[in-house]
Design an enzyme around this catalytic site. Structure first.
Site, PDB file in Angstrom:
ATOM      1  N   ARG A 257       0.320   5.268  27.490  1.00  0.00           N
ATOM      2  CA  ARG A 257       0.687   5.916  28.759  1.00  0.00           C
ATOM      3  C   ARG A 257       0.838   4.894  29.879  1.00  0.00           C
ATOM      4  NH1 ARG A 257      -3.054   9.868  30.780  1.00  0.00           N
ATOM      5  NH2 ARG A 257      -4.585   8.389  30.033  1.00  0.00           N
TER       6      ARG A 257
ATOM      7  N   ASN B 270      -0.933  12.521  27.205  1.00  0.00           N
ATOM      8  CA  ASN B 270      -1.421  12.652  25.834  1.00  0.00           C
ATOM      9  C   ASN B 270      -1.419  14.128  25.474  1.00  0.00           C
ATOM     10  OD1 ASN B 270      -1.948   9.931  25.370  1.00  0.00           O
ATOM     11  ND2 ASN B 270      -4.039  10.057  26.083  1.00  0.00           N
TER      12      ASN B 270
END
Length: 93
Positions: A22, A40
């Protein structure tokens, strides 16, 4: 006149949690001037949406196919969607 924004949503599967995916995606998006988000998912995948110049968005999709150094990408789904006019890139939960 500027080119219209494009939007792609990706779902990345493999070893993509706990490897900085990320953060690396956000850094790459900001460097490329692409808006959107990354998160996520409970199933162990990462989902992201990218909006901006077509070439910059393509670069982000290509980045997701490789991922950061510790990731092991097994599959990337890419969906075309209408642009929403997002102004920045953020983490989502």
């Amino acid at each position: 006149m500027s080119a219209p924004s494009v939007r792609r949503r990706v779902v990345v599967s493999g070893r993509v949690h706990g490897v900085g995916f990320r953060a690396a995606t956000r850094a790459k998006a900001e460097a490329c001037g692409v808006a959107g988000w990354v998160r996520n998912r409970p199933d162990g995948s990462v989902e992201a949406a990218f909006e901006g110049d077509a070439e910059a968005v393509r670069m982000l999709v290509d980045f997701c196919r490789a991922g950061p150094r510790l990731a092991r990408v097994e599959r990337v789904e890419v969906l075309e969607e209408p642009a929403e006019g997002l102004a920045r890139f953020e983490f989502r939960s």
